[in-house]
Design an enzyme around this catalytic site. Structure first.
Site, PDB file in Angstrom:
ATOM      1  N   LYS A   1       0.423   3.477  -2.943  1.00 53.41           N
ATOM      2  CA  LYS A   1      -0.742   4.359  -3.067  1.00 53.41           C
ATOM      3  C   LYS A   1      -0.368   5.838  -2.948  1.00 53.41           C
ATOM      4  CE  LYS A   1      -3.591   0.673  -1.129  1.00 53.41           C
ATOM      5  NZ  LYS A   1      -4.372   0.182   0.040  1.00 53.41           N
TER       6      LYS A   1
ATOM      7  N   TYR B   1      -3.978  -2.421 -10.199  1.00 55.83           N
ATOM      8  CA  TYR B   1      -3.880  -2.253  -8.742  1.00 55.83           C
ATOM      9  C   TYR B   1      -3.022  -3.345  -8.104  1.00 55.83           C
ATOM     10  CZ  TYR B   1      -5.298  -2.250  -3.833  1.00 55.83           C
ATOM     11  OH  TYR B   1      -5.290  -2.247  -2.458  1.00 55.83           O
TER      12      TYR B   1
ATOM     13  N   SER C   1       0.793  -1.233   0.000  1.00 54.72           N
ATOM     14  CA  SER C   1       0.000   0.000   0.000  1.00 54.72           C
ATOM     15  C   SER C   1       0.822   1.279   0.000  1.00 54.72           C
ATOM     16  CB  SER C   1      -0.955   0.012   1.200  1.00 54.72           C
ATOM     17  OG  SER C   1      -1.990  -0.917   1.003  1.00 54.72           O
TER      18      SER C   1
ATOM     19  N   TYR D   1      -4.415   3.496   8.214  1.00 61.19           N
ATOM     20  CA  TYR D   1      -5.754   2.922   8.391  1.00 61.19           C
ATOM     21  C   TYR D   1      -6.308   3.300   9.762  1.00 61.19           C
ATOM     22  CZ  TYR D   1      -3.524   0.326   4.641  1.00 61.19           C
ATOM     23  OH  TYR D   1      -2.824  -0.010   3.527  1.00 61.19           O
TER      24      TYR D   1
ATOM     25  N   VAL E   1       1.256  -3.752   3.973  1.00 59.30           N
ATOM     26  CA  VAL E   1       1.230  -5.029   4.696  1.00 59.30           C
ATOM     27  C   VAL E   1       2.449  -5.889   4.396  1.00 59.30           C
ATOM     28  CG1 VAL E   1      -1.276  -5.097   4.977  1.00 59.30           C
ATOM     29  CG2 VAL E   1      -0.226  -6.123   2.939  1.00 59.30           C
TER      30      VAL E   1
END
Length: 312
Positions: A70, A194, A67, A246, A264
């Site tokens: 992103k 993605y 992630s 998060y 992760v």
């Protein structure tokens, strides 16, 4: 007179402290390829405003950035369509797990922010519009290679394939957004891009190099040219601070005090504006899906260097 601590010495000490700790968190298992990560690994790389590099541990070993990618897809999407992106994704902390579908249903298909999975899928779709998936994936990879000044950065195809085989929840998120018109392209195309950009492999050193433009008000110090304007760099940092971890984002801001984005795979990119770009990697995760030792190491680093954005 108070002297600033030696950065390399601090990094070396923290890497040694982390190497000895028995509490290492749990590696991600829902992506089978990530379950093979060695929890004993730890790397830390810091690049300061003068371009000096301090590193420790396994700072040159590539890992799956997941992630953290992103941050860079958000930067690309804002460059392509500007603030129109915010019609398709919000900017608020989620307070939910990174792959939650409940919030998406409540908010009629508009993801809460660009760093949860649904939001990043929507951002990927925005980049994809009008282009072929292979072209867009090449653009993302070349962007990271350019920022890190390193053409050896690649996609880990084994991780990408593992994600595609097991990414049923992401398929559900994408199809749900498609039903609300948030996803414009074929779902398979958007998810293919993605899964692959999440599977990019980088070392701490490469990742810290790639993040330098967010330390330098949007400029790439290697070229002197702007990647984004200063205002956009500040706003990307703001979203990283409030949403980058998060439902653990508040705890990270409280303890580390820097904009950051986790993955992760166990990596974290953190930015001390005007001072440093920092990347840390330790595969074991905490219950929120963020690197357990990575967060502890960053807390120690910012405390010893006085780098919190909340410092007086």
């Amino acid at each position: 007179m108070t002297y600033a601590p030696d950065l390399q010495q601090v990094v070396t000490e923290i890497a040694e402290e982390m190497r000895k700790r028995p509490d290492r968190g749990d590696v991600a298992t829902y992506i089978p390829e990530l379950a093979r990560a060695d929890p004993s690994k730890f790397g830390l790389a810091v690049i300061d405003a003068q371009g000096r590099v301090a590193s420790g541990g396994d700072a040159d070993e590539p890992f799956s950035i997941q992630s953290i990618s992103k941050v860079f897809t958000l930067t690309l999407a804002l460059g392509r369509i500007g603030d129109r992106l915010w019609r398709r994704v919000g900017r608020e902390p989620s307070g939910s797990t990174f792959n939650s579908i409940v919030q998406l249903e409540y908010e009629k298909g508009i993801p809460r922010n660009p760093f949860i999975n649904a939001g990043a899928i929507a951002v990927t779709d925005a980049i994809l519009s009008g282009h072929k998936p292979r072209e867009v994936l090449g653009d993302i990879l070349r962007f990271l290679q350019f920022l890190a000044d390193d053409n050896s950065i690649t996609i880990d195809e084994a991780v990408a394939a593992s994600e595609q085989r097991t990414g049923f929840r992401n398929v559900a998120l994408a199809n749900y957004m498609k039903a609300f018109g948030v996803i414009e392209n074929p779902v398979d195309y958007t998810l293919g891009v993605y899964f692959h950009h999440c599977a990019i492999a980088m070392s701490c050193r490469q990742l810290a190099l790639a993040g330098r433009f967010l330390m330098h008000q949007g400029r790439n110090p290697s070229t002197g040219f702007a990647v984004v304007n200063p205002e956009r760099a500040r706003r990307i940092n703001a979203i990283m601070l409030t949403c980058g971890h998060y439902d653990g984002s508040g705890e990270f801001a409280y303890r580390v005090g820097l904009p950051g984005k986790s993955g992760v795979g166990g990596g974290i990119l953190a930015i001390a504006p005007g001072k440093a770009s920092i990347a840390v990697w330790s595969p074991g995760l905490d219950p929120s899906g963020n690197s357990h030792l990575g967060r502890i190491a960053l807390e120690k680093l910012t405390h010893r260097m006085g780098w919190s954005v909340f410092a007086g």
